[in-house]
Design an enzyme around this catalytic site. Structure first.
Site, PDB file in Angstrom:
ATOM      1  CG  HIS A   1      35.037  37.491  40.495  1.00 14.00           C
ATOM      2  ND1 HIS A   1      35.079  38.088  41.904  1.00 14.00           N
ATOM      3  CD2 HIS A   1      33.953  37.102  40.126  1.00 14.00           C
ATOM      4  CE1 HIS A   1      33.629  38.102  42.301  1.00 14.00           C
ATOM      5  NE2 HIS A   1      32.962  37.624  41.176  1.00 14.00           N
TER       6      HIS A   1
ATOM      7  CG  HIS B   1      35.523  41.313  40.698  1.00 11.64           C
ATOM      8  ND1 HIS B   1      36.675  40.966  39.733  1.00 11.64           N
ATOM      9  CD2 HIS B   1      36.465  41.520  41.899  1.00 11.64           C
ATOM     10  CE1 HIS B   1      38.051  41.167  40.521  1.00 11.64           C
ATOM     11  NE2 HIS B   1      37.814  41.486  41.494  1.00 11.64           N
TER      12      HIS B   1
ATOM     13  CG  HIS C   1      39.917  44.713  41.635  1.00 11.00           C
ATOM     14  ND1 HIS C   1      40.372  43.559  42.293  1.00 11.00           N
ATOM     15  CD2 HIS C   1      41.132  45.274  41.135  1.00 11.00           C
ATOM     16  CE1 HIS C   1      41.704  43.747  42.033  1.00 11.00           C
ATOM     17  NE2 HIS C   1      42.141  44.833  41.508  1.00 11.00           N
TER      18      HIS C   1
ATOM     19  CD  GLU D   1      40.281  39.337  42.847  1.00 11.77           C
ATOM     20  OE1 GLU D   1      39.181  39.347  43.516  1.00 11.77           O
ATOM     21  OE2 GLU D   1      40.762  40.453  42.362  1.00 11.77           O
TER      22      GLU D   1
ATOM     23  CG  HIS E   1      39.335  49.888  50.650  1.00  9.67           C
ATOM     24  ND1 HIS E   1      38.963  48.673  51.339  1.00  9.67           N
ATOM     25  CD2 HIS E   1      38.377  50.512  50.024  1.00  9.67           C
ATOM     26  CE1 HIS E   1      37.533  48.851  51.298  1.00  9.67           C
ATOM     27  NE2 HIS E   1      37.284  50.013  50.515  1.00  9.67           N
TER      28      HIS E   1
END
Length: 441
Positions: free
Chosen positions: A367, A373, A337, A343, A294
């Protein structure tokens, strides 16, 4: 919507010039503040930055109006309802939090306009110190009648999720629909007309304005292109309001109201680079991995409000739009993460890939700083076994994130009064099981 016909100027942060065609030549020629303005107008400057800011960050516009905005009765306190910047109402909660779709009041039993429908969900910082953010939910079913709002504390980034907004500002009108956003910058007066049950999200930033993120090695083009941002054209109304027009100021986290007998949308012409603007999220040019792994979600940043620390945002507005997924030998959904940033996520439409159940349009999740999460168990198992072929990701979906370097506190309304907190959210990770085998790589 009456006789409104959409018309805009394009460009992010441009020096724009606009005058209502009913009064040609309303802009003074060659100067900002002549002894007598054309048509007997008043000249008024709206400053969005200190006078001495460097030119790239200096924001101001000159407005030529029928009466100056100073013509009003004294401000008096107004009940702010669930709008707050009190971050100590309840004890901190580091858990993963998710909210079911926020309920929209039903009209005509309970008429609620944009201002009355503002509910603060979380935030941090202090408007008096000009450093912080707040995240609000708005739910309404009635247009603002003979009243407007301006925010003395900071900028509003508005994300409608259900129902379109016809926003009248001192600079002109904007029609903002779901999958579009708009930014109303500090001090700009605006009125919101709605056409039924309406809901959305607001990111408020104190002490900074939103900018386009730097592109670095991406180059000159990509992400949100400047030309796709739209600015309203000048429009005015010259009308008296015998019953009184209410001007509402959000000031130091509180609401105050002042009365005047005329419409504040009496700007015949204006010029400058400090304006409201809107943007359609489908215009975003997506960048993604085409080999493996990613790229970090920062590649999906539409707008950023910078902090005083280099490379660290006070707040970013990030989207997860439809795109192609082609990464080889890669777990394609978002990775697990823990983050030094907070977030907050919302869903405008569709199904978010990492949690197709539970996270619904009109709902939200938070989060918090360093709270773990990631994908739920069903998503993990499915993606771990999927045949990797080029595929469309998030088709028909638009999720977004407000990400902040601040540690966000939840309000009492968010944790208790709203009654929309999903107390079973944590259970989506409980079915995750160990696949560890020390004898097999």
């Amino acid at each position: 919507m009456g006789e409104f016909r959409e018309k805009y100027m394009s460009g992010f942060g441009n020096e724009h010039v606009s005058e209502d065609p009913r009064c040609p030549g309303a802009l003074p020629e060659g100067q900002n503040n002549p002894q007598v303005c054309p048509y007997g107008l008043y000249a008024e400057q709206l400053s969005g930055s200190a006078f001495t800011c460097p030119r790239p960050t200096n924001k101001r516009s000159w407005l030529y109006r029928i009466l100056p905005s100073v013509c009003h009765k004294p401000f008096e306190p107004l009940n702010e309802g669930h709008l707050t910047h009190n971050w100590d109402e309840v004890e901190p909660d580091p858990n993963q939090l998710r909210w079911k779709p926020f309920e929209i009041p039903k009209a005509p039993q309970n008429k609620v306009d944009f201002v009355s429908g503002l509910h603060t969900l979380c935030g941090a910082g202090e408007p008096r110190g000009r450093n912080g953010i707040a995240i609000h939910i708005f739910v309404c079913n009635t247009s603002m009648l003979n009243r407007c709002l301006y925010n003395s504390d900071g900028d509003f980034l508005i994300v409608p999720q259900q129902g379109k907004l016809l926003i009248t500002t001192e600079f002109g009108k904007m029609l903002v629909e779901p999958n579009e956003i708009c930014v109303i910058q500090q001090g700009m007066r605006f009125n919101v007309e709605v056409f039924g049950e309406t809901r959305g999200y607001i990111l408020e930033v104190y002490g900074a304005h939103f900018e386009l993120p730097d592109l670095g090695p991406i180059g000159a083009n990509g992400l949100a292109n400047p030309r796709d941002f739209l600015v309203p054209v000048a429009w005015y109304e010259d009308c008296q309001v015998p019953g009184g027009y209410t001007v509402i100021s959000k000031y130091q986290g509180k609401l105050f109201a002042a009365q005047q007998d005329f419409s504040p949308f009496n700007v015949v012409a204006w010029h400058g680079n400090y304006t409201p603007y809107k943007y359609h999220l489908e215009k975003f040019m997506v960048i993604n991995s085409v080999a493996f792994d990613h790229a970090d979600p920062s590649i999906f940043t539409v707008l950023t409000a910078k902090s005083t620390r280099l490379g660290v945002a006070l707040a970013d507005f990030v989207i997860f739009p439809p795109r192609w997924g082609v990464a080889n030998n890669t777990f394609r959904p978002p990775y697990y993460h823990r983050n030094c940033m907070s977030e907050f996520m919302g869903l405008i439409k569709g199904h978010y890939e990492a949690k197709e159940e539970g996270f619904q349009p009109g709902g939200a999740s938070l989060h918090s700083m360093m709270t773990p999460h990631g994908p739920d168990a069903e998503c993990f198992e499915k993606a771990s076994k999927a045949k990797l072929e080029p595929e469309r990701v998030a088709e028909g979906t638009m999720a977004f994130m407000f990400e902040s370097s601040l540690s966000l506190a939840i309000t009492k309304w968010g944790l208790q009064t709203s009654k929309h907190l999903d107390k079973n959210y944590y259970k989506c990770w409980e079915p995750l099981k160990s696949h560890f085998n020390s004898k097999r790589k």
